[in-house]
Design an enzyme around this catalytic site. Sequence first.
Site, mmCIF file in Angstrom:
data_model
loop_
_atom_site.group_PDB
_atom_site.id
_atom_site.type_symbol
_atom_site.label_atom_id
_atom_site.label_comp_id
_atom_site.label_asym_id
_atom_site.label_seq_id
_atom_site.Cartn_x
_atom_site.Cartn_y
_atom_site.Cartn_z
ATOM 1 N N CYS A 130 0.823 -1.223 0.000
ATOM 2 C CA CYS A 130 0.000 0.000 0.000
ATOM 3 C C CYS A 130 0.855 1.270 0.000
ATOM 4 O O CYS A 130 1.645 1.512 0.913
ATOM 5 C CB CYS A 130 -0.919 0.012 1.221
ATOM 6 S SG CYS A 130 -1.886 1.532 1.317
ATOM 7 N N VAL A 138 -6.207 0.545 5.132
ATOM 8 C CA VAL A 138 -4.936 0.860 5.777
ATOM 9 C C VAL A 138 -4.420 2.135 5.126
ATOM 10 O O VAL A 138 -4.799 2.431 3.991
ATOM 11 C CB VAL A 138 -3.913 -0.293 5.594
ATOM 12 C CG1 VAL A 138 -4.306 -1.488 6.420
ATOM 13 C CG2 VAL A 138 -3.715 -0.666 4.135
ATOM 14 N N SER A 153 -3.888 8.469 5.736
ATOM 15 C CA SER A 153 -2.437 8.665 5.765
ATOM 16 C C SER A 153 -2.014 10.122 5.975
ATOM 17 O O SER A 153 -1.041 10.386 6.689
ATOM 18 C CB SER A 153 -1.809 8.112 4.487
ATOM 19 O OG SER A 153 -2.314 8.770 3.356
HETATM 20 N N1 LIG Z 1 -7.236 8.016 1.568
HETATM 21 C C1 LIG Z 1 -6.688 6.846 2.215
HETATM 22 C C2 LIG Z 1 -6.498 5.761 1.175
HETATM 23 C C3 LIG Z 1 -6.048 4.438 1.802
HETATM 24 C C4 LIG Z 1 -6.297 3.260 0.867
HETATM 25 O O1 LIG Z 1 -6.946 3.390 -0.179
HETATM 26 N N2 LIG Z 1 -5.765 2.111 1.253
HETATM 27 C C5 LIG Z 1 -6.019 0.910 0.471
HETATM 28 C C6 LIG Z 1 -4.759 0.064 0.318
HETATM 29 S S1 LIG Z 1 -3.526 0.869 -0.630
HETATM 30 C C7 LIG Z 1 -7.026 0.051 1.224
HETATM 31 O O2 LIG Z 1 -6.907 -0.134 2.410
HETATM 32 N N3 LIG Z 1 -7.994 -0.498 0.515
HETATM 33 C C8 LIG Z 1 -8.916 -1.438 1.076
HETATM 34 C C9 LIG Z 1 -10.283 -1.248 0.531
HETATM 35 O O3 LIG Z 1 -10.546 -0.217 -0.120
HETATM 36 O O4 LIG Z 1 -11.102 -2.136 0.764
HETATM 37 C C10 LIG Z 1 -5.374 7.216 2.902
HETATM 38 O O5 LIG Z 1 -4.696 8.128 2.420
HETATM 39 O O6 LIG Z 1 -5.052 6.612 3.929
#
Ligand SMILES: N[C@@H](CCC(=O)N[C@@H](CS)C(=O)NCC(=O)O)C(=O)O
Length: 224
Positions: free
Chosen positions: A13, A53, A66
């Site tokens: 990620c 995450v 994040s």
């Molecule tokens: N806006 C969020 C985006 C986080 C994100 O998209 N993480 C992805 C992994 S890279 C995730 O956990 N996806 C799981 C899902 O959408 O089910 C941040 O900046 O933390």
Amino acid sequence: MAAKLRLVSFKLCPFVQRSVITLEHKGIDYEIDYIDLMDPPAWFHEISPLGKVPLLCVGDQVLFESAVINEYLDEITPPSLHPADPLEKAMHRAWIEFSSDLFMAQFRMMTTKSREEFDKQRSQIRSNLERLETVVKPGPYYAGEALSLVDTAYAPFFMRVDLVQRRHPLGFLDGLPNLQAWSAALLGTPAVQRSVVSDFEDLYVQRYGAEDTVMGPRLHTEAA
Ligand SMILES: N[C@@H](CCC(=O)N[C@@H](CS)C(=O)NCC(=O)O)C(=O)O
């Protein structure tokens, strides 16, 4: 005593990676828990408000997003990686947000099976990069000599561009000298190098190397 910090991560990620760079760059003590996002444990759903995450567990509190996590980490460990001037700081936050679009386009480009969609995402990335080229200051980092939170936000993107383009050039940085220099500086930064697991490239190729996607088959061999 300061609360213990535990980062909940998925090894591929890019958003988690932003926080790891900040933790590493600032020498903050932390633990890291890797989960499989394809098969997350039950406790993850219980504590992650958006099912995503990174999460940063601070004692018994759970921070998510994040950019928010990075600002928290930055604030508890002065000096700040943000500029002091309110307008400059707001501009940094705005360009951090701009990077989120690049990550989404990169993900769509890497996973699509449609040539048309691939071309659309590729040209979206390229036009966003052309715009970014005009705002990057003389380096080595985004705002000059010192690493800022903008750098921590973009480094995971440039790392993935580099990995992909060593296998299949897509011309993303061609004719964009500011971004070329910025990317090289970020990839040479110890905290960035330490921000992924040692088998990151193999894991990335496994995850995005599917035969039925446009990019997948092109990922398996590095260009000579
Ligand atoms: N806006 C969020 C985006 C986080 C994100 O998209 N993480 C992805 C992994 S890279 C995730 O956990 N996806 C799981 C899902 O959408 O089910 C941040 O900046 O933390």
